[in-house]
Write a protein that holds these residues in place. Structure first.
Motif, PDB file in Angstrom:
ATOM      1  N   THR A 395      -0.230  -0.047  -4.842  1.00  0.00           N
ATOM      2  CA  THR A 395      -0.829  -0.832  -3.779  1.00  0.00           C
ATOM      3  C   THR A 395      -0.892  -2.181  -4.622  1.00  0.00           C
ATOM      4  N   ALA A 415       2.077  -0.627   0.560  1.00  0.00           N
ATOM      5  CA  ALA A 415       2.391  -2.115   0.421  1.00  0.00           C
ATOM      6  C   ALA A 415       3.750  -2.149   0.058  1.00  0.00           C
ATOM      7  N   ASP A 512       1.150  -5.698   3.822  1.00  0.00           N
ATOM      8  CA  ASP A 512       0.105  -4.459   3.597  1.00  0.00           C
ATOM      9  C   ASP A 512      -0.243  -3.722   4.829  1.00  0.00           C
TER      10      ASP A 512
END
Length: 568
Positions: A395, A415, A512
């Motif tokens: 992430t 991500a 994201d």
């Protein structure tokens, strides 16, 4: 005699959910929903065995099929109170594929079938709305020409843009009846130019043309690619579902939508979905218009100014919530549903086991076990090793500096960073050369499937949480940000812009899928962390049956996260 056609509707059906291999997923579930009393428009299913015979016999049908279809069509006419091809009260049909394994958007569909210059006049008179009738007609001519006659959609898109320019509007729904009537004439003229023949006016010719096109689409390139990616055997074939049309584009008391009985991104027990007032189903899934949320909670969460279904049609929303609960209780899994509202009456068009991210799969399994809907062993068996592997994806580092240039809808978590590309083919080419790429599209289509697979993630400027890009990305475990309207894409110049910021093809962006942020450059990531209680580990005697198939660390992380909350 072999039964090639199975009927459903009016609270009864020839088939059931367990006949998925024969009726395909869509046909089996339509039959099941009809049997348990849900409002399903009447119709019939041509079995997957027809598809197998179709290819074995050089694209010809079993001799009994035509007679069985005629009888089934007569039953739909009886149940709907309409007649196919009638110039007074015409029955219109949808023709959809339905393989035994879910293949969202990979095969072809034709809606509003049965319209011609006579039936469109009857539809206008019956509905009291010429604009609706000719909007349905132009959609049909465009879709049929693409799917059945093989004419490039771009020809019709240009004519549609020209019509909007003449009227001085930007959206399709702003065109008036006269614009749409002329557009139908222009579409038909284009068909004659392209194939040297008139657009077919005979509804029965239209029907068999659409059935053949759907069977043929089992072997189109995007369907082949999807089968290869998901290990679906070619021998399975597809069923064809023919169903009475219901209209979500008949006025302000009509709508269409797609919903999941739980959140497919994070697994929360929230009703999750989108809808559009005065629209048809493809408008939602294709991302042509950015849809509205189902619930007030979701609308506020995503900062939308558009009212939710809960606010616009509260009675319908409550009815839909009841059906949500009924379907989950019946199928004992999270469902992906499609619905249409015609003049304040709700119809169910589809239910199927919903595709979800690994995080959602884990959460849903835990919650359903805790709710007593399934057993703990059933929950564990749903957590496939390849899903658990997705939990270990890194992430974004929360401490890293980042330049956020736009924000869209967090359609699929995770991500992703990569070099921006604007076509699926370019994504595949660069990925083969070892580059990490981010596929950026105004909206994706089923033809982009190979690019979605090759890319690290996908960003679209239109569409919502249930658009094609979002659904396919979640199923593949790819991060996705959808509906980032501030991003302007210029395919010709191979660049995107957000205000004063311009990003050329080959430059790096990060998305994201949890926050919906679009970030300039590459943002550092951090590996997933185990909690303290997870590091203590589970009892070895409670080891799940598939644990030995995965690496020990993968099993440890997944099993701890599942078992600790579940056994408490």
């Amino acid at each position: 005699m072999v039964q090639w056609v199975y009927n459903f509707g009016a609270g009864a059906a020839d088939g059931r959910a367990e006949m998925k291999n024969l009726l395909g997923g869509k046909g089996a579930n339509l039959a099941e929903m009809a049997s348990i009393g849900l409002p399903v428009p009447p119709g019939f299913t041509l079995t997957t065995e027809v598809c197998t015979r179709f290819y074995e016999d050089k694209c010809t049908y079993p001799t009994e099929l035509k007679g069985q279809v005629a009888k089934a069509l007569a039953r739909v006419e009886e149940r709907s109170g309409q007649k196919f091809g009638d110039a007074t009260n015409p029955l219109l049909l949808s023709v959809r594929s339905g393989a035994r394994a879910s293949m969202p958007g990979m095969m072809d569909t034709v809606l509003n079938l049965g319209l011609n210059d006579w039936t469109v006049a009857a539809l206008a008179k019956r509905s009291g709305d010429r604009r609706f009738a000719y909007d349905s007609y132009r959609r049909f001519v465009q879709m049929y020409s693409d799917v059945v006659l093989g004419i490039e959609l771009s020809h019709f898109e240009k004519l549609l843009e020209r019509a909007k320019q003449r009227r001085g509007v930007k959206q399709d729904h702003e065109l008036v009846a006269e614009d749409l009537e002329k557009l139908v004439m222009d579409y038909k003229a284009r068909v004659h130019v392209e194939i040297g023949m008139d657009f077919p006016e005979d509804p029965h010719e239209q029907l068999w043309g659409a059935v053949g096109a759907v069977f043929n689409s089992w072997m189109n390139q995007r369907a082949k690619t999807y089968r290869q990616l998901h290990d679906i055997p070619e021998s399975w074939g597809t069923a064809v579902n023919v169903q009475a049309m219901v209209f979500g584009n008949m006025g302000s008391d009509c709508a269409t939508g797609v919903a999941f009985t739980r959140n497919p991104s994070n697994g929360a027990n929230d009703f999750y979905g989108e809808f559009l007032v005065n629209a048809q189903g493809e408008d939602v899934v294709a991302g042509i218009r950015t849809p509205q949320e189902l619930t007030i909670k979701a609308r506020k969460s995503h900062g939308s100014d558009l009212p939710s279904l809960e606010e616009v049609m509260p009675n319908i929303f409550r009815e839909l919530c009841t059906m949500r609960q009924q379907l989950e209780t019946h199928y004992k899994d999270m469902q992906d549903i499609e619905f249409t509202i015609q003049q304040n009456k709700l119809y169910m068009l589809q239910t199927r086991t919903g595709k979800r991210t690994a995080h959602a799969a884990l959460q849903i399994a835990v919650d359903m076990a805790n709710e007593g809907l399934i057993s703990k062993s059933q929950a564990l068996m749903r957590l496939k090793p390849e899903l658990i592997d997705q939990l270990l994806h890194p992430t974004l580092d929360p401490k890293a500096k980042k330049q956020v240039i736009a924000k869209g809808l967090p359609a699929s978590p995770g991500a992703a960073a990569g070099k921006v590309v604007f076509s699926a083919d370019e994504a595949v080419r660069r990925a083969k050369d070892g580059e990490k790429v981010l596929l950026v599209r105004i909206e994706t289509s089923p033809d982009d499937i190979h690019g979605l697979h090759a890319a690290e993630g996908v960003l679209t400027t239109r569409g919502g949480m249930t658009s094609h890009a979002a659904v396919v990305a979640r199923g593949m475990g790819r991060p996705c940000v959808a509906g980032a309207g501030a991003v302007q894409v210029d395919y010709a110049a191979a660049r995107l812009s957000v205000g004063s910021v311009t990003v050329q093809e080959g430059q790096i962006l990060t998305i994201d899928g949890v926050t919906g942020e679009v970030i300039l450059g590459e943002v550092p990531t951090v590996p997933p962390q185990l909690s303290a209680r997870c590091r203590r580990g589970p009892s070895s005697r409670l080891r799940p049956p598939w644990a030995r198939l995965a690496a020990p660390c993968r099993w440890l992380r997944s099993w701890c996260r599942w078992w600790r909350p579940c056994r408490s």
